[in-house]
Write a protein that holds these residues in place. Sequence first.
Motif, PDB file in Angstrom:
ATOM      1  N   ARG A  47       0.839  -1.193   0.000  1.00 23.13           N
ATOM      2  CA  ARG A  47       0.000   0.000   0.000  1.00 23.13           C
ATOM      3  C   ARG A  47       0.881   1.253   0.000  1.00 23.13           C
ATOM      4  N   ASN A  48       1.602   1.451  -1.108  1.00 16.67           N
ATOM      5  CA  ASN A  48       2.459   2.630  -1.232  1.00 16.67           C
ATOM      6  C   ASN A  48       2.551   3.042  -2.701  1.00 16.67           C
ATOM      7  N   PRO A  49       3.012   4.268  -2.971  1.00 14.27           N
ATOM      8  CA  PRO A  49       3.028   4.772  -4.355  1.00 14.27           C
ATOM      9  C   PRO A  49       3.837   3.905  -5.318  1.00 14.27           C
ATOM     10  N   TYR A  50       5.003   3.397  -4.872  1.00 11.87           N
ATOM     11  CA  TYR A  50       5.823   2.602  -5.788  1.00 11.87           C
ATOM     12  C   TYR A  50       5.114   1.318  -6.212  1.00 11.87           C
ATOM     13  N   ALA A  51       4.447   0.662  -5.280  1.00 10.76           N
ATOM     14  CA  ALA A  51       3.684  -0.542  -5.634  1.00 10.76           C
ATOM     15  C   ALA A  51       2.604  -0.193  -6.651  1.00 10.76           C
ATOM     16  N   GLY A  52       2.052   1.010  -6.547  1.00  8.24           N
ATOM     17  CA  GLY A  52       1.068   1.469  -7.524  1.00  8.24           C
ATOM     18  C   GLY A  52       1.672   1.663  -8.901  1.00  8.24           C
ATOM     19  N   VAL A  53       2.913   2.134  -8.946  1.00  5.44           N
ATOM     20  CA  VAL A  53       3.604   2.312 -10.238  1.00  5.44           C
ATOM     21  C   VAL A  53       3.851   0.957 -10.892  1.00  5.44           C
ATOM     22  N   VAL A  54       4.302  -0.022 -10.106  1.00  2.00           N
ATOM     23  CA  VAL A  54       4.526  -1.374 -10.639  1.00  2.00           C
ATOM     24  C   VAL A  54       3.215  -1.939 -11.189  1.00  2.00           C
ATOM     25  N   ALA A  55       2.142  -1.784 -10.415  1.00  2.00           N
ATOM     26  CA  ALA A  55       0.834  -2.279 -10.852  1.00  2.00           C
ATOM     27  C   ALA A  55       0.357  -1.526 -12.088  1.00  2.00           C
ATOM     28  N   ALA A  56       0.653  -0.226 -12.171  1.00  2.00           N
ATOM     29  CA  ALA A  56       0.252   0.567 -13.342  1.00  2.00           C
ATOM     30  C   ALA A  56       0.934   0.055 -14.602  1.00  2.00           C
ATOM     31  N   ASN A  57       2.214  -0.283 -14.511  1.00  3.20           N
ATOM     32  CA  ASN A  57       2.914  -0.830 -15.673  1.00  3.20           C
ATOM     33  C   ASN A  57       2.322  -2.169 -16.097  1.00  3.20           C
ATOM     34  N   GLU A  58       1.982  -3.014 -15.135  1.00  2.00           N
ATOM     35  CA  GLU A  58       1.361  -4.302 -15.464  1.00  2.00           C
ATOM     36  C   GLU A  58      -0.024  -4.093 -16.076  1.00  2.00           C
ATOM     37  N   ALA A  59      -0.758  -3.117 -15.545  1.00  2.00           N
ATOM     38  CA  ALA A  59      -2.095  -2.828 -16.074  1.00  2.00           C
ATOM     39  C   ALA A  59      -2.016  -2.306 -17.499  1.00  2.00           C
ATOM     40  N   VAL A  60      -1.051  -1.426 -17.772  1.00  2.00           N
ATOM     41  CA  VAL A  60      -0.895  -0.886 -19.129  1.00  2.00           C
ATOM     42  C   VAL A  60      -0.601  -2.013 -20.112  1.00  2.00           C
ATOM     43  N   ALA A  61       0.297  -2.920 -19.756  1.00  2.00           N
ATOM     44  CA  ALA A  61       0.637  -4.038 -20.649  1.00  2.00           C
ATOM     45  C   ALA A  61      -0.595  -4.903 -20.932  1.00  2.00           C
ATOM     46  N   LYS A  62      -1.396  -5.184 -19.907  1.00  2.00           N
ATOM     47  CA  LYS A  62      -2.614  -5.988 -20.107  1.00  2.00           C
ATOM     48  C   LYS A  62      -3.616  -5.253 -20.984  1.00  2.00           C
ATOM     49  N   LEU A  63      -3.775  -3.953 -20.744  1.00  2.00           N
ATOM     50  CA  LEU A  63      -4.721  -3.176 -21.544  1.00  2.00           C
ATOM     51  C   LEU A  63      -4.276  -3.115 -23.002  1.00  2.00           C
ATOM     52  N   LEU A  64      -2.980  -2.981 -23.236  1.00  2.00           N
ATOM     53  CA  LEU A  64      -2.475  -2.923 -24.612  1.00  2.00           C
ATOM     54  C   LEU A  64      -2.695  -4.242 -25.346  1.00  2.00           C
ATOM     55  N   ARG A  65      -2.601  -5.345 -24.625  1.00  2.00           N
ATOM     56  CA  ARG A  65      -2.882  -6.641 -25.258  1.00  2.00           C
ATOM     57  C   ARG A  65      -4.341  -6.703 -25.724  1.00  2.00           C
ATOM     58  N   GLU A  66      -5.252  -6.194 -24.883  1.00  2.00           N
ATOM     59  CA  GLU A  66      -6.664  -6.148 -25.281  1.00  2.00           C
ATOM     60  C   GLU A  66      -6.873  -5.173 -26.439  1.00  2.00           C
ATOM     61  N   LEU A  67      -6.118  -4.092 -26.446  1.00  2.00           N
ATOM     62  CA  LEU A  67      -6.229  -3.109 -27.526  1.00  2.00           C
ATOM     63  C   LEU A  67      -5.845  -3.718 -28.872  1.00  2.00           C
ATOM     64  N   VAL A  68      -4.790  -4.531 -28.874  1.00  2.00           N
ATOM     65  CA  VAL A  68      -4.364  -5.184 -30.121  1.00  2.00           C
ATOM     66  C   VAL A  68      -5.507  -5.996 -30.709  1.00  2.00           C
ATOM     67  N   ILE A  69      -6.192  -6.766 -29.879  1.00  2.00           N
ATOM     68  CA  ILE A  69      -7.319  -7.587 -30.355  1.00  2.00           C
ATOM     69  C   ILE A  69      -8.402  -6.698 -30.941  1.00  2.00           C
ATOM     70  N   PHE A  70      -8.725  -5.604 -30.255  1.00  2.00           N
ATOM     71  CA  PHE A  70      -9.765  -4.679 -30.721  1.00  2.00           C
ATOM     72  C   PHE A  70      -9.380  -4.073 -32.077  1.00  2.00           C
TER      73      PHE A  70
END
Length: 198
Positions: A169-192
Amino acid sequence: MSRATFVVLCVVSLSGCALLSPVKTDSKQYTLNDIPLDLPSERTHSATLLVLVPEAGPLYATTQMAYTTQAYQIAYFSQNEWAETPSQMIEPLIVETLRHTHYFSDVLSSPDFDRHTFTLRSEILEIKQDFTSEPAMLQLTMRFNLSREATNQVIATKELSVREPMLERNPYAGVVAANEAVAKLLRELVIFVVDNAN
């Protein structure tokens, strides 16, 4: 002027200068730079795609890093921020991801407005660290519009959303999660994009 008065005036003068000096803060800056790996390689088409910089409302059109601790409330970390706005960081990741599919003969980015077949517009609806849940979550939501340039007609619209757990529960953990979220979202974007650019 007495010596005591002179000393007092000097002390007051120096303390006034100290009050006007800028306060030094050790602000940490973070980037978004993850793209999905092992993307399927598509057969290359003659079509070209222009990717525009994502739009964002005032809450997220800033380098300030947003978080929430209760419903209907957004705040920003004081000593942790993005190196650039999320829009500026996400746009090259979209371009690089779509280039890796080899589906288009070329993927362009602004300000390169050469002739192109399709245009991809996007908007960042949310990118925040959500501390109202356990575990804390990184919420990333974007809306995409794919249009055919010749007719300026929107072919397809899609809203993509990812909630990625934060390990701490800290900002850096949020940054790591944000990078993982962006990669997952981009994979869905490719399909779209691949499913609709034909």
